[in-house]
Design a protein around this motif. Structure first.
Motif, mmCIF file in Angstrom:
data_model
loop_
_atom_site.group_PDB
_atom_site.id
_atom_site.type_symbol
_atom_site.label_atom_id
_atom_site.label_comp_id
_atom_site.label_asym_id
_atom_site.label_seq_id
_atom_site.Cartn_x
_atom_site.Cartn_y
_atom_site.Cartn_z
ATOM 1 N N LYS A 191 40.284 13.070 47.993
ATOM 2 C CA LYS A 191 41.613 13.074 48.632
ATOM 3 C C LYS A 191 42.695 13.158 47.537
ATOM 4 O O LYS A 191 42.425 12.809 46.372
ATOM 5 C CB LYS A 191 41.796 11.809 49.475
ATOM 6 C CG LYS A 191 42.046 10.541 48.666
ATOM 7 C CD LYS A 191 42.227 9.335 49.586
ATOM 8 C CE LYS A 191 42.591 8.093 48.808
ATOM 9 N NZ LYS A 191 42.698 6.907 49.658
ATOM 10 N N VAL A 223 42.870 14.193 39.995
ATOM 11 C CA VAL A 223 41.731 13.596 39.281
ATOM 12 C C VAL A 223 40.428 14.359 39.537
ATOM 13 O O VAL A 223 39.358 13.902 39.159
ATOM 14 C CB VAL A 223 41.555 12.103 39.646
ATOM 15 C CG1 VAL A 223 42.792 11.317 39.254
ATOM 16 C CG2 VAL A 223 41.226 11.920 41.115
ATOM 17 N N SER A 273 50.916 7.208 36.900
ATOM 18 C CA SER A 273 49.759 7.569 37.706
ATOM 19 C C SER A 273 49.277 8.986 37.384
ATOM 20 O O SER A 273 50.018 9.793 36.824
ATOM 21 C CB SER A 273 50.142 7.481 39.183
ATOM 22 O OG SER A 273 49.099 7.932 39.994
ATOM 23 N N ASP A 274 48.035 9.272 37.771
ATOM 24 C CA ASP A 274 47.517 10.633 37.672
ATOM 25 C C ASP A 274 48.110 11.473 38.806
ATOM 26 O O ASP A 274 48.575 10.932 39.820
ATOM 27 C CB ASP A 274 45.997 10.619 37.821
ATOM 28 C CG ASP A 274 45.312 9.826 36.707
ATOM 29 O OD1 ASP A 274 45.788 9.880 35.564
ATOM 30 O OD2 ASP A 274 44.313 9.160 36.993
ATOM 31 N N ASN A 280 35.920 6.224 43.646
ATOM 32 C CA ASN A 280 37.288 6.117 44.189
ATOM 33 C C ASN A 280 37.812 7.481 44.623
ATOM 34 O O ASN A 280 37.658 8.454 43.879
ATOM 35 C CB ASN A 280 38.246 5.557 43.143
ATOM 36 C CG ASN A 280 37.766 4.250 42.572
ATOM 37 O OD1 ASN A 280 36.594 4.116 42.248
ATOM 38 N ND2 ASN A 280 38.654 3.286 42.456
ATOM 39 N N ALA A 281 38.410 7.527 45.777
ATOM 40 C CA ALA A 281 39.089 8.704 46.328
ATOM 41 C C ALA A 281 38.153 9.777 46.884
ATOM 42 O O ALA A 281 38.611 10.789 47.400
ATOM 43 C CB ALA A 281 40.048 9.335 45.312
ATOM 44 N N ALA A 332 40.230 2.821 39.554
ATOM 45 C CA ALA A 332 39.159 3.733 39.105
ATOM 46 C C ALA A 332 38.802 3.530 37.630
ATOM 47 O O ALA A 332 37.939 4.214 37.101
ATOM 48 C CB ALA A 332 39.569 5.182 39.341
ATOM 49 N N PRO A 376 46.809 8.429 45.865
ATOM 50 C CA PRO A 376 47.915 7.888 46.676
ATOM 51 C C PRO A 376 49.176 7.428 45.946
ATOM 52 O O PRO A 376 50.192 7.216 46.605
ATOM 53 C CB PRO A 376 47.265 6.708 47.402
ATOM 54 C CG PRO A 376 46.061 6.352 46.642
ATOM 55 C CD PRO A 376 45.668 7.508 45.797
ATOM 56 N N THR A 377 49.144 7.203 44.620
ATOM 57 C CA THR A 377 50.391 6.770 43.969
ATOM 58 C C THR A 377 51.259 7.984 43.712
ATOM 59 O O THR A 377 50.873 8.892 42.979
ATOM 60 C CB THR A 377 50.095 6.039 42.639
ATOM 61 O OG1 THR A 377 49.166 4.998 42.902
ATOM 62 C CG2 THR A 377 51.360 5.436 42.044
ATOM 63 N N LYS A 408 35.963 11.356 49.688
ATOM 64 C CA LYS A 408 35.979 11.222 51.145
ATOM 65 C C LYS A 408 34.916 12.055 51.849
ATOM 66 O O LYS A 408 34.735 11.946 53.058
ATOM 67 C CB LYS A 408 37.369 11.592 51.692
ATOM 68 C CG LYS A 408 38.456 10.633 51.259
ATOM 69 C CD LYS A 408 38.255 9.221 51.795
ATOM 70 C CE LYS A 408 38.765 8.180 50.819
ATOM 71 N NZ LYS A 408 38.239 6.849 51.072
ATOM 72 N N GLY A 464 47.142 3.891 50.976
ATOM 73 C CA GLY A 464 46.026 4.690 50.431
ATOM 74 C C GLY A 464 45.199 3.959 49.401
ATOM 75 O O GLY A 464 44.247 4.509 48.862
ATOM 76 N N HIS A 465 45.561 2.718 49.105
ATOM 77 C CA HIS A 465 44.812 1.911 48.131
ATOM 78 C C HIS A 465 44.152 0.720 48.827
ATOM 79 O O HIS A 465 44.421 0.442 49.992
ATOM 80 C CB HIS A 465 45.764 1.392 47.051
ATOM 81 C CG HIS A 465 46.004 2.380 45.953
ATOM 82 N ND1 HIS A 465 45.140 2.543 44.911
ATOM 83 C CD2 HIS A 465 46.994 3.281 45.751
ATOM 84 C CE1 HIS A 465 45.589 3.479 44.090
ATOM 85 N NE2 HIS A 465 46.713 3.962 44.593
HETATM 86 C C1 LIG Z 1 39.208 9.192 37.853
HETATM 87 C C2 LIG Z 1 40.105 8.640 38.902
HETATM 88 C C3 LIG Z 1 41.404 8.275 38.567
HETATM 89 C C4 LIG Z 1 42.283 7.801 39.536
HETATM 90 N N1 LIG Z 1 43.575 7.519 39.185
HETATM 91 C C5 LIG Z 1 44.452 7.160 40.138
HETATM 92 C C6 LIG Z 1 45.834 6.944 39.815
HETATM 93 O O1 LIG Z 1 46.261 7.119 38.669
HETATM 94 N N2 LIG Z 1 46.664 6.600 40.826
HETATM 95 C C7 LIG Z 1 46.238 6.440 42.109
HETATM 96 O O2 LIG Z 1 47.026 6.142 42.967
HETATM 97 N N3 LIG Z 1 44.945 6.616 42.436
HETATM 98 C C8 LIG Z 1 44.038 6.979 41.499
HETATM 99 N N4 LIG Z 1 42.729 7.173 41.844
HETATM 100 C C9 LIG Z 1 42.312 6.965 43.231
HETATM 101 C C10 LIG Z 1 42.256 5.508 43.645
HETATM 102 O O3 LIG Z 1 41.508 4.740 42.728
HETATM 103 C C11 LIG Z 1 41.649 5.372 45.039
HETATM 104 O O4 LIG Z 1 42.176 6.320 45.893
HETATM 105 C C12 LIG Z 1 41.898 3.978 45.584
HETATM 106 O O5 LIG Z 1 41.165 3.052 44.825
HETATM 107 C C13 LIG Z 1 41.544 3.818 47.056
HETATM 108 O O6 LIG Z 1 40.188 4.000 47.255
HETATM 109 P P1 LIG Z 1 39.638 5.112 48.247
HETATM 110 O O7 LIG Z 1 40.494 6.313 48.056
HETATM 111 O O8 LIG Z 1 38.234 5.362 47.777
HETATM 112 O O9 LIG Z 1 39.714 4.582 49.627
HETATM 113 C C14 LIG Z 1 41.832 7.651 40.880
HETATM 114 C C15 LIG Z 1 40.517 8.003 41.215
HETATM 115 C C16 LIG Z 1 39.658 8.489 40.250
HETATM 116 C C17 LIG Z 1 38.271 8.890 40.638
#
Ligand SMILES: Cc1cc2nc3c(=O)[nH]c(=O)nc-3n(C[C@H](O)[C@H](O)[C@H](O)COP(=O)(O)O)c2cc1C
Length: 390
Positions: A313, A344, A340-341, A252-253, A133, A316-317, A255, A109-110
């Motif tokens: 979405k 978000v 991890s969060d 990020n995240a 992010a 993913p962590t 979709k 997921g990353h």
């Molecule tokens: C504000 C914010 C905080 C985030 N914090 C986390 C985090 O703590 N752990 C994690 O796995 N993903 C976190 N994400 C999501 C990932 O950054 C993101 O899912 C990953 O980079 C993959 O990119 P994609 O989902 O856009 O394909 C966060 C996203 C945002 C917007």
């Protein structure tokens, strides 16, 4: 042309930002920028990192005596967490392998696996540090500066959480978006306009934390006060809805993005769906009887509220591990949990608001131009007169 670049890694020294294209003379209210940065750090369901950081900008150039000078506005946002990462993130000093905090296990997921394949890295840290992010902190600061440009012209930006997993705000009609409603949104731990729904969202996040899972959802961005005619119908890349969608999807995240009432559009017939046009003789302006189009028709703002709904979405962590493969040994493993969060969505709303401000500021300057705020104001007023006489 308004544009910005960011640099910086999640556990590096900090973020570097250069914003170009701001006219001269924009009053620079640093408190409002710090307020938006604080809003991004909040929201129920965030993890430990946000407790370490107190994001503020360290202004380097482009502002003098409280106003922009027309040149690039440059600033830094320092990472407090860097103190714990100085060795592993060292730019030039050699560090023994056991202290490099290398990562060979890609998290599903990353960007981890594809980033390593693409850039030919054997250490995934080189990917995750930049794909994190953390970079969106810089965007929130840039968006806050764009708001400083647009607020005097009556444009206001709001965002609120619409759903977390299956819990969704369902109101018969949306209240009017103004400063009071903005305060109400910020007083909710999940940035939800309906307190009862907000409580259920908090409970869902608690459940996800207890189960070692994560939850996604959706937020809405609303721009109030945009004049008709920002963006254009003449080219695909000048359409305001297309530009907003790209900006939101770059978060990020994120979709999915909708402009206006997409579910409605699918359910209703054309006659029931489209917003009819009326003329307000007193205010000498055209208005729509409803706003299912979400304030954009033919790639241009209509003058109604711009309404963008954005779907996130589940991050993913997870404490409950997902299966993956070590890139060095090619052996399967259960992904290891890192701090991890859990949710978000409330924070992502603040980032969406900032990206909307960047796109609107860019479209605004394309339409009204000007090297100084006075010149932009003159051009804007001339257009308003043209609209009144129309
Ligand atoms: C504000 C914010 C905080 C985030 N914090 C986390 C985090 O703590 N752990 C994690 O796995 N993903 C976190 N994400 C999501 C990932 O950054 C993101 O899912 C990953 O980079 C993959 O990119 P994609 O989902 O856009 O394909 C966060 C996203 C945002 C917007």
């Amino acid at each position: 042309m308004l544009r910005f670049l960011t640099a910086g890694e999640s556990h590096g020294k900090g973020l570097v930002v250069v914003l170009e294209g701001m006219p001269a003379g924009v009053p620079f209210d640093i408190e409002s920028i710090h307020y938006d940065l604080k809003r991004r750090q909040g929201g129920y369901g965030r993890g430990g990192r946000m407790k370490i950081e107190t994001d503020q900008i360290d202004l380097m150039s482009g502002v003098r005596l409280g106003r922009t000078m027309g040149g690039p506005v440059a600033f830094l946002i320092w990472n407090k967490d860097w103190q714990n990462w100085q060795e592993a993130m060292s730019a030039l000093e050699p560090v023994p392998p056991e202290r490099q905090r290398s990562v060979t296990r890609p998290r599903p997921g990353h960007a981890d696996l594809t980033g390593a394949l693409k850039y030919n890295f054997r250490d995934i840290r080189n990917v995750l540090e930049r794909s994190s992010a953390r970079e969106t902190t810089a965007r929130v600061a840039v968006g806050a500066i764009c708001k400083l440009l647009l607020n005097p012209f009556g444009l206001q930006f709001f965002s609120h959480t619409v759903s977390i997993q299956e819990v969704e705000v369902r109101l018969d009609s949306m209240p009017e978006f103004d400063a009071r409603l903005g305060e109400k949104i910020e007083s909710s731990p999940v940035r939800c306009i309906d307190p009862e729904t907000g409580t259920r969202m908090v409970a869902l996040i608690d459940k996800a934390i207890a189960e070692g899972d994560s939850v996604g959802g959706s937020f809405e961005v609303r721009v109030v006060g945009a004049p008709p005619g920002l963006g254009s119908f003449v080219h695909w890349d000048r359409k305001l809805d297309g530009r907003l969608a790209q900006a939101m999807l770059s978060i990020n995240a994120v979709k999915g993005v909708e402009i206006g009432s997409v579910p409605d559009r699918a359910e209703r017939t054309g006659t029931a769906f489209h917003d009819e046009i009326f003329y307000d003789k007193e205010r000498r302006r055209f208005r729509r009887g409803s706003n299912r189009a979400g304030g954009i028709e033919g790639g241009m703002s209509t003058g109604e509220d711009i309404v963008v709904r954005v779907h996130i979405k589940p991050i993913p962590t997870l404490r409950r591990p997902l299966r993956s493969v070590d890139i060095q040994t090619k052996e399967p493993f259960d992904a290891v949990y890192e701090r991890s969060d859990t949710c978000v969505v409330p924070a992502a709303g603040v980032i969406g608001e900032a990206m909307a401000a960047v796109i609107l500021a860019s479209a605004f300057l394309e339409k009204f131009g000007g090297d100084s705020l006075e010149e932009t104001t003159r051009n804007y007023r001339g257009y308003c007169e043209q609209l009144e006489k129309f």
